[in-house]
Scaffold this active site. Sequence first.
Site, PDB file in Angstrom:
ATOM      1  N   GLY A  97      11.123 -13.094  16.466  1.00  0.00           N
ATOM      2  CA  GLY A  97      10.151 -13.292  15.393  1.00  0.00           C
ATOM      3  C   GLY A  97      10.417 -14.566  14.618  1.00  0.00           C
ATOM      4  N   ASP A 121      15.442 -10.081   9.138  1.00  0.00           N
ATOM      5  CA  ASP A 121      15.981  -8.713   9.022  1.00  0.00           C
ATOM      6  C   ASP A 121      17.390  -8.685   8.420  1.00  0.00           C
ATOM      7  OD1 ASP A 121      13.663  -7.924  10.192  1.00  0.00           O
ATOM      8  OD2 ASP A 121      14.525  -7.512  12.168  1.00  0.00           O
ATOM      9  N   MET A 177       8.838  -5.239   6.191  1.00  0.00           N
ATOM     10  CA  MET A 177       9.428  -5.412   7.523  1.00  0.00           C
ATOM     11  C   MET A 177      10.923  -5.124   7.516  1.00  0.00           C
ATOM     12  SD  MET A 177       7.792  -8.837   9.189  1.00  0.00           S
ATOM     13  CE  MET A 177       6.192  -8.809  10.021  1.00  0.00           C
ATOM     14  N   GLN A 211       5.426 -12.371   5.349  1.00  0.00           N
ATOM     15  CA  GLN A 211       6.853 -12.234   5.034  1.00  0.00           C
ATOM     16  C   GLN A 211       7.721 -13.199   5.836  1.00  0.00           C
ATOM     17  OE1 GLN A 211       7.994  -7.718   4.687  1.00  0.00           O
ATOM     18  NE2 GLN A 211       6.120  -7.911   5.857  1.00  0.00           N
TER      19      GLN A 211
END
Lengths: 409, 409
Positions: A15, A140, A182, A305
Amino acid sequence: MAIVKGNAVIGQSGGPTMVINQSLVGVVEELKKHPEIGKIYGGLNGIKGMLEERFIDLGKESEANLERVALTPAAALGSCRFKPTEDDCHKLFEILKKYDVKYFFYIGGNDSAETANILNEIAKKDSYELRVFHVPKTIDNDLRENDHTPGYGSAAKYVASSFMGNDLDCTALLGVKVDIVMGRNAGWLTAAAALAKDPDDKDSGPHLIYVPEYPVTINEIGMDILAVHERLGRCIVAVSEGVVDKYTGKPFADSLIDEVDSHGNKQLSGTGALGDFFTVEIKAFAEQNGVKNLRLRSDTLGYAQRSFAGFRSDVDAKEARMVGRKAAQCAVSGDIDGSIAIKRVGDSPYEVDFVRVELSSVARITRDLPENFINDKGNYVTDEFIEYLRPLVGEVPTIGKLNKEIVKL
Amino acid sequence: MAIVKGNAVIGQSGGPTMVINQSLVGVVEELKKHPEIGKIYGGLNGIKGMLEERFIDLGKESEANLERVALTPAAALGSCRFKPTEDDCHKLFEILKKYDVKYFFYIGGNDSAETANILNEIAKKDSYELRVFHVPKTIDNDLRENDHTPGYGSAAKYVASSFMGNDLDCTALLGVKVDIVMGRNAGWLTAAAALAKDPDDKDSGPHLIYVPEYPVTINEIGMDILAVHERLGRCIVAVSEGVVDKYTGKPFADSLIDEVDSHGNKQLSGTGALGDFFTVEIKAFAEQNGVKNLRLRSDTLGYAQRSFAGFRSDVDAKEARMVGRKAAQCAVSGDIDGSIAIKRVGDSPYEVDFVRVELSSVARITRDLPENFINDKGNYVTDEFIEYLRPLVGEVPTIGKLNKEIVKL
């Protein structure tokens, strides 16, 4: 270890983030300083594009354009989510040999580190002296060995700014707002919503934060929300897309979403299903508990985001550049493989070091929020977490509020 | 018209914007200059709070704090969605008389203008000399008499930055991305996605834009998307939350959403239902047309469009301040009622005038995107629209891209 002459290739994978291109530019600018490096290739769409011989010449890019690219969100080389088989690796090495590639850089998260690790192991087996470096990035923030990862600070700033707006919005119009954040298996990004809390206003939101590390039931969430709503007339809730149902031990999203990528990850983003699920469940819970017509809204924060244009944490951007440079420095200085990790060496002033770690130590397995960052009830973060997070995000918007003392005639 | 001595009250109503507090501060700072104005009250949560005598004293706020409030998104006084009955009006006038209020300012969109108009008409009937001014704000940009409305430029900038990120994100990972944009009955904000298009890259997104003014079928949308996807491997689509089904003549959202406010508006935001509906329909359409496993994601841009903290168009912020000042100037200079409208008087350089218009001319009925702003196929905007929009948004983020010419050995 002797200095190896040859070409380099850089790929991006997984991502996007707002600062992943800083790392790309960091690798390029460092490699350019070293005469043993010939061509600096970019592989389009990670190893997927490399397997199709889609290479571009990054050495031809002007410094000015590279700086513009560094400020642009999302992988400039294109990305992929692709786990290579052993056959893919052999095929890739044939191609890399053809292009005289001796240095391989892969910018990505834990899945990308796994890919780099697989490549590295098979290169060893094939006696192909390829220097394989993983360069960390992920919103993340779940890479092991790292205090935090490039991409996280900017995403955290976006989440915090979003929740600030949400709290003000709901202060104006009242009601319950549930936002899905997320983060897949780890609650780091969801926890960042806490930075939206106004230090001068103890009633400001977010009021509740639910992360995958702490399984919950709909009843628990519902009771928490009704308690805050009764007190303040509003309640702002941050829910991780990966939050886990205590009854089943599985993410609530599992029953709602089918699509899975080649690393076995569920597609959690790009759908409002989880938010709408909570809306229905919490409204029903409220009705059962005598609260009729609860105004409840849900937003799924979405791709912004990780790729909202023109937005970043400056610290994050700087560190993302540094991990790229450091990976290149390690590779040319004789280290044969590894990943670059960010270690925090000082809190006040905030200071970090960039160190080489083993590929296997960051690959695949993710890093959860530690227990001391989640409160005892599992519905908010601790002050320790806020202290950890603040320097990664830097400045947050200033909020002005009116004194709401009611006039008495 | 004689100058009237008395107190003033200001209320905010409807959905928040990033600059609505600029207008509030504009009214306050102008009123402070006029000795005929005694107290400057803020009514909390619009007329709903005024009916409960919830007034605060805005005269006590420091200039420094008012400036902080001006930079803060979402209604600082609190808001409401409340259409008063005649009885409510009588009751409100009793309260306003008690507080010696002669000046009434209501900051909001077309529903708030309607409220102001109702109040004004009934005040006349009651022979209560109340100076009623509506101050425009709405991210929807759908107020008649106005070239554009305060709040729109900032929301448009948010939407553009979001779509820039989306296009880059999907350039990296490919697939179709459908984003649902706010705007209820008018397509102004959805159309603003077009500003994300990179002028130096004709293939950049968004590629398709659907607005409520131009009804469509799922098949039309599906065919448009597959054509772009086949050519580029990706397709970025902006869809208004109010987009209308050509077959039924009603918004697609109508069958998905039940909640309605007191002005008769459906609750369109705060749910991912419409985005998920399109995902399912377009995937099915693609399968029917032989395109299997289309990667399709949908985000509903959400409340951040109107309240993302620390974000604004500078032009928009300035104009929002000005409409507040102008309303106060008109009210104290003898005009008995009205709304302030923004008229564009120059294109290069961009220049506007702020003029008083009748309340009834902006109340209730909204303003659609004119035909010359939508292309013939009803799936994108025209260059004329882009020229109209650009000065309202100001600077957009710079995007840097790599030269993707494939190396040939």
